[in-house]
Design a protein around this motif. Sequence first.
Motif, PDB file in Angstrom:
ATOM      1  N   GLN A 107       0.743  -1.256  -0.009  1.00  0.00           N
ATOM      2  CA  GLN A 107      -0.009   0.116  -0.013  1.00  0.00           C
ATOM      3  C   GLN A 107       0.931   1.369   0.057  1.00  0.00           C
ATOM      4  O   GLN A 107       0.454   2.123  -0.455  1.00  0.00           O
ATOM      5  CB  GLN A 107      -0.861   0.018   1.384  1.00  0.00           C
ATOM      6  N   LEU A 108       2.246   1.229   0.492  1.00  0.00           N
ATOM      7  CA  LEU A 108       2.893   2.476   0.768  1.00  0.00           C
ATOM      8  C   LEU A 108       4.136   2.519  -0.465  1.00  0.00           C
ATOM      9  O   LEU A 108       4.837   3.344  -0.234  1.00  0.00           O
ATOM     10  CB  LEU A 108       3.566   2.163   2.281  1.00  0.00           C
ATOM     11  N   ASP A 117       5.836   6.759   2.608  1.00  0.00           N
ATOM     12  CA  ASP A 117       5.603   7.381   3.915  1.00  0.00           C
ATOM     13  C   ASP A 117       6.094   6.444   4.935  1.00  0.00           C
ATOM     14  O   ASP A 117       5.586   5.468   5.497  1.00  0.00           O
ATOM     15  CB  ASP A 117       4.066   7.646   4.217  1.00  0.00           C
ATOM     16  N   CYS A 118       7.494   6.816   5.377  1.00  0.00           N
ATOM     17  CA  CYS A 118       8.078   5.846   6.473  1.00  0.00           C
ATOM     18  C   CYS A 118       7.695   5.707   7.594  1.00  0.00           C
ATOM     19  O   CYS A 118       7.635   4.795   8.414  1.00  0.00           O
ATOM     20  CB  CYS A 118       9.597   6.352   6.275  1.00  0.00           C
ATOM     21  N   GLU A 119       7.097   6.886   8.130  1.00  0.00           N
ATOM     22  CA  GLU A 119       6.244   6.844   9.378  1.00  0.00           C
ATOM     23  C   GLU A 119       5.095   6.223   9.320  1.00  0.00           C
ATOM     24  O   GLU A 119       5.111   5.437  10.430  1.00  0.00           O
ATOM     25  CB  GLU A 119       5.869   8.309   9.971  1.00  0.00           C
ATOM     26  N   ARG A 120       4.278   6.087   8.465  1.00  0.00           N
ATOM     27  CA  ARG A 120       3.276   5.277   8.486  1.00  0.00           C
ATOM     28  C   ARG A 120       3.619   3.723   8.430  1.00  0.00           C
ATOM     29  O   ARG A 120       2.936   2.867   9.057  1.00  0.00           O
ATOM     30  CB  ARG A 120       2.355   5.870   7.027  1.00  0.00           C
ATOM     31  N   TYR A 121       4.569   3.554   7.519  1.00  0.00           N
ATOM     32  CA  TYR A 121       4.996   2.183   7.587  1.00  0.00           C
ATOM     33  C   TYR A 121       5.750   1.784   8.877  1.00  0.00           C
ATOM     34  O   TYR A 121       5.076   0.460   9.354  1.00  0.00           O
ATOM     35  CB  TYR A 121       6.399   2.123   6.777  1.00  0.00           C
ATOM     36  N   ILE A 122       6.283   2.374   9.676  1.00  0.00           N
ATOM     37  CA  ILE A 122       6.988   2.085  10.944  1.00  0.00           C
ATOM     38  C   ILE A 122       5.595   1.848  11.904  1.00  0.00           C
ATOM     39  O   ILE A 122       5.723   0.886  12.682  1.00  0.00           O
ATOM     40  CB  ILE A 122       7.828   3.356  11.411  1.00  0.00           C
ATOM     41  N   PRO A 181      12.708  -2.251   4.304  1.00  0.00           N
ATOM     42  CA  PRO A 181      11.842  -0.972   3.580  1.00  0.00           C
ATOM     43  C   PRO A 181      12.180   0.252   4.134  1.00  0.00           C
ATOM     44  O   PRO A 181      11.939   1.375   3.599  1.00  0.00           O
ATOM     45  CB  PRO A 181      10.336  -1.398   3.842  1.00  0.00           C
ATOM     46  N   ILE A 182      12.563   0.147   5.776  1.00  0.00           N
ATOM     47  CA  ILE A 182      12.663   1.704   6.099  1.00  0.00           C
ATOM     48  C   ILE A 182      13.714   2.498   5.478  1.00  0.00           C
ATOM     49  O   ILE A 182      13.948   3.577   5.689  1.00  0.00           O
ATOM     50  CB  ILE A 182      13.132   1.402   7.752  1.00  0.00           C
ATOM     51  N   GLY A 183      14.847   1.678   5.066  1.00  0.00           N
ATOM     52  CA  GLY A 183      15.886   2.221   4.169  1.00  0.00           C
ATOM     53  C   GLY A 183      17.106   2.594   5.313  1.00  0.00           C
ATOM     54  O   GLY A 183      17.673   3.737   4.786  1.00  0.00           O
ATOM     55  N   ALA A 184      17.232   1.996   6.295  1.00  0.00           N
ATOM     56  CA  ALA A 184      18.307   2.532   7.129  1.00  0.00           C
ATOM     57  C   ALA A 184      19.764   2.091   6.506  1.00  0.00           C
ATOM     58  O   ALA A 184      19.732   1.192   5.644  1.00  0.00           O
ATOM     59  CB  ALA A 184      18.222   2.045   8.514  1.00  0.00           C
ATOM     60  N   GLN A 185      20.908   2.665   7.004  1.00  0.00           N
ATOM     61  CA  GLN A 185      22.015   2.459   6.676  1.00  0.00           C
ATOM     62  C   GLN A 185      22.511   0.972   6.835  1.00  0.00           C
ATOM     63  O   GLN A 185      23.512   0.222   6.096  1.00  0.00           O
ATOM     64  CB  GLN A 185      23.171   3.362   7.109  1.00  0.00           C
ATOM     65  N   ASP A 186      22.222   0.423   7.883  1.00  0.00           N
ATOM     66  CA  ASP A 186      22.550  -1.042   8.266  1.00  0.00           C
ATOM     67  C   ASP A 186      21.136  -1.786   8.689  1.00  0.00           C
ATOM     68  O   ASP A 186      21.104  -2.193   9.821  1.00  0.00           O
ATOM     69  CB  ASP A 186      23.562  -0.962   9.622  1.00  0.00           C
ATOM     70  N   PRO A 187      20.649  -2.163   7.370  1.00  0.00           N
ATOM     71  CA  PRO A 187      19.352  -3.026   7.873  1.00  0.00           C
ATOM     72  C   PRO A 187      19.643  -4.254   8.500  1.00  0.00           C
ATOM     73  O   PRO A 187      18.550  -4.540   9.165  1.00  0.00           O
ATOM     74  CB  PRO A 187      18.816  -3.176   6.486  1.00  0.00           C
TER      75      PRO A 187
END
Length: 229
Positions: A107-108, A117-122, A181-187
């Motif tokens: 959906q995102l 929408d990273c906040e909504r995903y979290i 999916p959050i896209g952090a540097q070290d998933p």
Amino acid sequence: MATGFDAGKITPEETTRKASATNKKAEKREIAKAKILNATLDIIAKKGLAALSHRSIASAAGVQLAMTTYYFGTIDNILVAAFREFVKSMEPVNADLIRRGDAFLAQLQGADGTVKDCERYIEGIADIFAQMIDSGLSSRRDQLRIESQYLFEQHPSEALAEEIQAYNDWLADIALRFIRPIGAQDPELDAQLFLWTVQCLDFSNVSSVQVKGPSSRDVLLRLMRGFCV
């Protein structure tokens, strides 16, 4: 009377009877083994690994004492086989988590596959896991008691240690599926932190000492928001 040509030959009827007898014997063997493994997991859930013995397992399973040794040999072998059955019981639980997570992610996602929408995903992922952690289902609590007993076993056999490591690797891969999916540097590291936090919250539900503080959802939200920094 059989002729000299026919003597010693097995008739189709005899073959059918022997096959049927073999199948019944195999079926009884599998039923007895299932009883032993189910009893083992039930004892672990109710009393812990320390309560396991050939006698306690046979008694709980309703089988003769010699059958635990006959089918499995040692307690270590029973522990490995029972752990494999436990892992099977976790497959639908984790499959449901993945299904819900994938549906929410779809959906995102934008056209390029990134989360819009990273906040909504979290928030959505926190909701999914908090619902699992706070479900309070008796079957889930039994699973947690069994899982914690195995994962914190101090002296597992080499075979059991390998099974536990494979299970942890499987959980880590699932965690990474949610965190990437959050896209952090070290998933990979973030996924491990996420897994440990979920396990800690989960195991607190079956601990003799209740952990008081923020809700599971709030803890997960704070953790994952930190991954975006």
